[in-house]
Design a protein around this motif. Structure first.
Motif, PDB file in Angstrom:
ATOM      1  N   SER A 186      -1.578   3.549  -5.367  1.00 48.98           N
ATOM      2  CA  SER A 186      -1.415   3.184  -6.775  1.00 48.98           C
ATOM      3  C   SER A 186      -1.769   4.362  -7.672  1.00 48.98           C
ATOM      4  O   SER A 186      -2.840   4.969  -7.535  1.00 48.98           O
ATOM      5  CB  SER A 186      -2.318   1.992  -7.101  1.00 48.98           C
ATOM      6  N   ASN A 187      -0.858   4.712  -8.561  1.00 47.30           N
ATOM      7  CA  ASN A 187      -1.053   5.828  -9.502  1.00 47.30           C
ATOM      8  C   ASN A 187      -1.353   7.159  -8.816  1.00 47.30           C
ATOM      9  O   ASN A 187      -1.871   8.084  -9.446  1.00 47.30           O
ATOM     10  CB  ASN A 187      -2.169   5.507 -10.507  1.00 47.30           C
ATOM     11  N   SER A 188      -1.045   7.278  -7.518  1.00 47.91           N
ATOM     12  CA  SER A 188      -1.316   8.542  -6.829  1.00 47.91           C
ATOM     13  C   SER A 188      -0.205   8.958  -5.876  1.00 47.91           C
ATOM     14  O   SER A 188      -0.088  10.132  -5.541  1.00 47.91           O
ATOM     15  CB  SER A 188      -2.637   8.462  -6.048  1.00 47.91           C
ATOM     16  N   GLY A 189       0.599   8.007  -5.396  1.00 48.79           N
ATOM     17  CA  GLY A 189       1.667   8.345  -4.471  1.00 48.79           C
ATOM     18  C   GLY A 189       2.828   9.045  -5.157  1.00 48.79           C
ATOM     19  O   GLY A 189       2.897   9.133  -6.390  1.00 48.79           O
ATOM     20  N   ASP A 244      14.472  17.699  -4.725  1.00 54.16           N
ATOM     21  CA  ASP A 244      13.179  18.376  -4.884  1.00 54.16           C
ATOM     22  C   ASP A 244      12.411  17.889  -6.112  1.00 54.16           C
ATOM     23  O   ASP A 244      11.409  18.512  -6.507  1.00 54.16           O
ATOM     24  CB  ASP A 244      13.395  19.896  -5.006  1.00 54.16           C
ATOM     25  N   ILE A 245      12.845  16.792  -6.680  1.00 50.23           N
ATOM     26  CA  ILE A 245      12.218  16.290  -7.903  1.00 50.23           C
ATOM     27  C   ILE A 245      11.151  15.261  -7.547  1.00 50.23           C
ATOM     28  O   ILE A 245      11.407  14.301  -6.815  1.00 50.23           O
ATOM     29  CB  ILE A 245      13.276  15.657  -8.836  1.00 50.23           C
ATOM     30  N   VAL A 246       9.951  15.447  -8.077  1.00 52.90           N
ATOM     31  CA  VAL A 246       8.829  14.549  -7.802  1.00 52.90           C
ATOM     32  C   VAL A 246       8.884  13.359  -8.748  1.00 52.90           C
ATOM     33  O   VAL A 246       9.042  13.514  -9.964  1.00 52.90           O
ATOM     34  CB  VAL A 246       7.485  15.295  -7.966  1.00 52.90           C
ATOM     35  N   LEU A 247       8.732  12.164  -8.174  1.00 51.25           N
ATOM     36  CA  LEU A 247       8.777  10.910  -8.929  1.00 51.25           C
ATOM     37  C   LEU A 247       7.477  10.149  -8.655  1.00 51.25           C
ATOM     38  O   LEU A 247       7.370   9.432  -7.659  1.00 51.25           O
ATOM     39  CB  LEU A 247       9.992  10.078  -8.500  1.00 51.25           C
ATOM     40  N   PRO A 248       6.474  10.289  -9.511  1.00 51.64           N
ATOM     41  CA  PRO A 248       5.158   9.704  -9.232  1.00 51.64           C
ATOM     42  C   PRO A 248       5.179   8.172  -9.233  1.00 51.64           C
ATOM     43  O   PRO A 248       5.944   7.539  -9.979  1.00 51.64           O
ATOM     44  CB  PRO A 248       4.289  10.230 -10.379  1.00 51.64           C
ATOM     45  N   VAL A 249       4.323   7.597  -8.398  1.00 47.05           N
ATOM     46  CA  VAL A 249       4.105   6.153  -8.410  1.00 47.05           C
ATOM     47  C   VAL A 249       3.296   5.799  -9.654  1.00 47.05           C
ATOM     48  O   VAL A 249       2.291   6.452  -9.969  1.00 47.05           O
ATOM     49  CB  VAL A 249       3.365   5.696  -7.140  1.00 47.05           C
ATOM     50  N   SER A 273      -2.367  11.188   3.223  1.00 47.50           N
ATOM     51  CA  SER A 273      -3.765  10.821   3.456  1.00 47.50           C
ATOM     52  C   SER A 273      -4.628  11.212   2.264  1.00 47.50           C
ATOM     53  O   SER A 273      -5.490  10.446   1.815  1.00 47.50           O
ATOM     54  CB  SER A 273      -4.273  11.486   4.736  1.00 47.50           C
ATOM     55  N   ALA A 274      -4.389  12.409   1.730  1.00 42.67           N
ATOM     56  CA  ALA A 274      -5.146  12.857   0.556  1.00 42.67           C
ATOM     57  C   ALA A 274      -4.834  11.991  -0.666  1.00 42.67           C
ATOM     58  O   ALA A 274      -5.727  11.694  -1.472  1.00 42.67           O
ATOM     59  CB  ALA A 274      -4.829  14.323   0.270  1.00 42.67           C
ATOM     60  N   GLN A 275      -3.593  11.561  -0.803  1.00 40.57           N
ATOM     61  CA  GLN A 275      -3.212  10.727  -1.943  1.00 40.57           C
ATOM     62  C   GLN A 275      -3.865   9.350  -1.893  1.00 40.57           C
ATOM     63  O   GLN A 275      -4.306   8.814  -2.907  1.00 40.57           O
ATOM     64  CB  GLN A 275      -1.692  10.537  -1.966  1.00 40.57           C
ATOM     65  N   SER A 276      -3.908   8.773  -0.704  1.00 38.90           N
ATOM     66  CA  SER A 276      -4.260   7.355  -0.568  1.00 38.90           C
ATOM     67  C   SER A 276      -5.688   7.095  -0.130  1.00 38.90           C
ATOM     68  O   SER A 276      -6.195   5.984  -0.302  1.00 38.90           O
ATOM     69  CB  SER A 276      -3.321   6.707   0.450  1.00 38.90           C
ATOM     70  N   GLY A 277      -6.334   8.102   0.481  1.00 38.72           N
ATOM     71  CA  GLY A 277      -7.648   7.870   1.066  1.00 38.72           C
ATOM     72  C   GLY A 277      -7.588   7.203   2.429  1.00 38.72           C
ATOM     73  O   GLY A 277      -8.624   6.893   3.023  1.00 38.72           O
ATOM     74  N   LEU A 278      -6.391   6.989   2.959  1.00 38.50           N
ATOM     75  CA  LEU A 278      -6.220   6.388   4.275  1.00 38.50           C
ATOM     76  C   LEU A 278      -6.142   7.477   5.333  1.00 38.50           C
ATOM     77  O   LEU A 278      -5.733   8.601   5.061  1.00 38.50           O
ATOM     78  CB  LEU A 278      -4.935   5.562   4.310  1.00 38.50           C
ATOM     79  N   SER A 279      -6.526   7.135   6.567  1.00 41.41           N
ATOM     80  CA  SER A 279      -6.408   8.098   7.651  1.00 41.41           C
ATOM     81  C   SER A 279      -4.944   8.272   8.040  1.00 41.41           C
ATOM     82  O   SER A 279      -4.099   7.391   7.791  1.00 41.41           O
ATOM     83  CB  SER A 279      -7.199   7.638   8.873  1.00 41.41           C
TER      84      SER A 279
END
Length: 351
Positions: free
Chosen positions: A279-282, A288-293, A328-334
């Protein structure tokens, strides 16, 4: 004769790269030096599809596979019987014996009780040593009770607990394992998982057991240059809407628009394994265009910012940024949770 029902096209998929999977196994096999690399394919090959993975890895030369339980062994029996070895890591319960005795797969015996249960069968087995992880395995001080000379033992193995870190536990486990091999010799010895392969030749023995890195996971720097991403989730935009400044988006209004812009609503959510940690990080991508969550990930839907790609419309597809290290860095999940948690609603499409 009834008419065939129309095919319902999926609204979200996982693109799976066959070449990357095979390249990862070959790279891990090379890094294993004189040892041969097997493959951990438990949990439906970490969620990617065990039959498809096993077929591709067997064609590449893999001859040893590791599953968690006998149900998983049965799923690939027709592919591997007489062609590759399958080891059942969770051992053999009394309830497993009727199937296990007629299966070509081997149990990995984890306790003296399992050794006693299996010994009279005369069939081949593997032995798991507890070298300090204290999960499954037989303690080194109990190994004298194993009638090794009367058993057909293929692989004596143990499992590294902290191979992704440079900690004293790694050499301590290595020494415990060496001590165990002096008491219970098998035809082959195996200690290293994916990260353990990168610890060096002392940890390789005869057979390595990569899992996560086969599927794109990177836990040590030595793997960064050789491991490729295998799984890329993709989702269809099922609605485009325009937010005005001050509009709130999603559950609990976790995103508030600062200015007018378009958002795309994707048919994917935490029921598909794309969890609330994004949420708000993915991020999703179009070319090549970034589309944030934006806002909170919900069960079946995700909102993404189309400010950088306002031309996208309903029916267009976007790719999820699912490099396992980055995600993993975005979500905090392993990395393990990310790959094994991808849901069954996501159609698997091998390229």
């Amino acid at each position: 004769m009834s008419e065939a029902k129309p095919i319902i096209p999926p609204t979200a998929t996982i693109k799976l790269d066959s070449d990357a999977l095979v390249a990862n196994w070959r790279a891990l096999d090379r890094l294993s030096g004189k040892a041969k690399a097997g493959a951990a394919v438990k949990a439906n090959a970490y969620g990617l599809g065990v039959r498809e993975v096993v077929q591709r890895l067997m064609a590449a030369g893999c001859t040893d596979f590791f599953v968690a339980n006998w149900q998983e062994a049965q799923e690939i029996e027709d592919l591997t019987a007489g062609k590759a070895g399958v080891s059942v890591l969770n051992g053999v319960r009394e309830a497993d014996m009727p199937f296990a005795l007629q299966s070509p797969a081997k149990p990995v015996l984890n306790s003296l009780e399992q050794v006693q249960r299996w010994q009279s069968s005369g069939k081949t087995c593997d032995i798991m040593i507890n070298s300090g992880m204290n999960r499954l395995g037989i303690n080194v001080e109990d190994l004298d009770a194993i009638p090794a000379a009367e058993m057909s033992i293929d692989i004596v193995m143990s499992h590294l607990a902290s191979a992704d870190e440079d900690v004293p536990q790694n050499p301590t486990q290595l020494e415990q394992f060496k001590a165990a091999l002096a008491i219970v010799p098998g035809k082959r010895a195996s200690l290293a998982n994916s990260a353990g392969i990168a610890l060096g030749s002392d940890y390789h023995f005869d057979l390595t057991r990569p899992g996560l890195s086969l599927y794109g996971g990177i836990q040590r720097p030595a793997l960064e240059e050789v491991i490729r991403q295998v799984a890329i989730p993709q989702a269809e935009i099922i609605q485009v809407r325009s937010l005005r400044a001050g509009d709130r988006l999603g559950y609990n209004a976790q995103y508030i628009a600062a200015e007018t812009h378009k958002v795309g609503i994707l048919a994917m959510g935490y029921a598909d394994g794309y969890l609330r940690g994004f949420s708000n990080s993915g991020m999703f991508m179009h070319e090549d265009i970034v589309l944030p969550v934006l806002g909170r990930v919900s069960m079946d839907l995700i909102a993404i910012d189309l400010s950088a790609a306002p031309y996208l419309a309903e029916g267009d597809w976007v790719a999820c940024e699912y490099d396992l290290e980055i995600a993993s860095a975005q979500s905090g999940l392993s990395q393990y949770e990310l790959i094994t948690g991808l849901g069954n609603r996501l159609a698997r499409e091998w390229t």
